[in-house]
Motif scaffolding. Structure first.
Motif, PDB file in Angstrom:
ATOM      1  N   ILE A   1      46.971  40.570  45.419  1.00 42.08           N
ATOM      2  CA  ILE A   1      47.497  40.614  44.059  1.00 42.08           C
ATOM      3  C   ILE A   1      48.008  39.216  43.758  1.00 42.08           C
ATOM      4  CG2 ILE A   1      49.186  41.637  42.483  1.00 42.08           C
ATOM      5  CD1 ILE A   1      49.383  43.947  44.641  1.00 42.08           C
TER       6      ILE A   1
ATOM      7  N   ASN B   1      43.613  47.792  49.362  1.00 45.44           N
ATOM      8  CA  ASN B   1      43.395  47.395  47.967  1.00 45.44           C
ATOM      9  C   ASN B   1      44.239  48.267  47.046  1.00 45.44           C
ATOM     10  OD1 ASN B   1      41.452  45.322  48.320  1.00 45.44           O
ATOM     11  ND2 ASN B   1      39.902  46.878  48.741  1.00 45.44           N
TER      12      ASN B   1
ATOM     13  N   ILE C   1      47.964  46.921  37.465  1.00 49.53           N
ATOM     14  CA  ILE C   1      48.072  45.683  36.682  1.00 49.53           C
ATOM     15  C   ILE C   1      48.980  45.897  35.475  1.00 49.53           C
ATOM     16  CG2 ILE C   1      46.792  44.068  35.210  1.00 49.53           C
ATOM     17  CD1 ILE C   1      44.453  44.331  37.178  1.00 49.53           C
TER      18      ILE C   1
ATOM     19  N   VAL D   1      47.820  38.796  35.749  1.00 51.11           N
ATOM     20  CA  VAL D   1      47.726  39.457  37.049  1.00 51.11           C
ATOM     21  C   VAL D   1      46.255  39.623  37.414  1.00 51.11           C
ATOM     22  CG1 VAL D   1      48.253  41.544  38.375  1.00 51.11           C
ATOM     23  CG2 VAL D   1      49.855  40.751  36.628  1.00 51.11           C
TER      24      VAL D   1
ATOM     25  N   VAL E   1      43.840  41.298  40.578  1.00 52.57           N
ATOM     26  CA  VAL E   1      43.817  42.147  41.769  1.00 52.57           C
ATOM     27  C   VAL E   1      42.408  42.061  42.324  1.00 52.57           C
ATOM     28  CG1 VAL E   1      43.995  44.516  42.612  1.00 52.57           C
ATOM     29  CG2 VAL E   1      45.579  43.697  40.867  1.00 52.57           C
TER      30      VAL E   1
END
Length: 167
Positions: free
Chosen positions: A97, A146, A152, A164, A166
């Motif tokens: 992240i 994950n 987000i 953000v 990811v």
């Protein structure tokens, strides 16, 4: 930290480049006038190339640092933080992240870790770049697995978060 030191180097741009690179890489100055990454000696040529200066600038910077009590107290005690897992996270089955932060960044780490914890996900590593050294400071969090894209939205609600990613 860097703002409080920058004025000492402002008349010497090459020395500032060297000092910035040393801080970025976690390099320290030894009392023997050598530069180290942990206990590994770094060649003047290698650092000069990385800092985009000539070799003479390395020696001048080291001498300058060691002749200044405040600078020597800092640069003699810098140690590398260790391996950042970001670039190998995918190979290890970990999540990443990346949170870009703005000027107002108080509490972002605490809020982000709370969100991740509420999802029941363990954090393996967290790394925040220095807001005074980076043009776009980032908080990078490596997770045991994950995270979903839905998270987000929660991160974007944190005051000071700009973007953000990811992956």
């Amino acid at each position: 930290m860097w703002e409080s030191l920058k004025y000492k180097f402002e008349k010497y741009p090459a020395r500032m480049n060297v000092a910035s690179k040393m801080i970025e890489l976690g390099l320290r100055v030894g009392k023997d006038h050598k530069i180290y990454c942990g206990d590994l000696k770094i060649s003047d040529v290698a650092l000069a190339k990385a800092a985009n200066v000539d070799r003479k600038a390395i020696k001048l910077t080291v001498d300058f640092i060691l002749n200044d009590e405040k600078l020597s107290n800092i640069f003699e005690n810098i140690f590398p933080a260790g391996t950042l897992l970001k670039n190998i996270a995918k190979n290890l089955g970990l999540g990443v992240i990346e949170i870009e932060v703005g000027e107002e960044n108080t509490g972002i780490l605490a809020n982000a870790t709370k969100i991740i914890s509420e999802e029941g996900i363990s954090i393996r590593q967290a790394y925040a770049s220095d807001t005074q050294l980076e043009e776009i400071p980032r908080l990078t969090i490596i997770t045991e697995e994950n995270v979903s894209g839905e998270i987000i939205k929660k991160f974007l609600k944190i005051n000071g978060v700009i973007r953000v990613s990811v992956y």
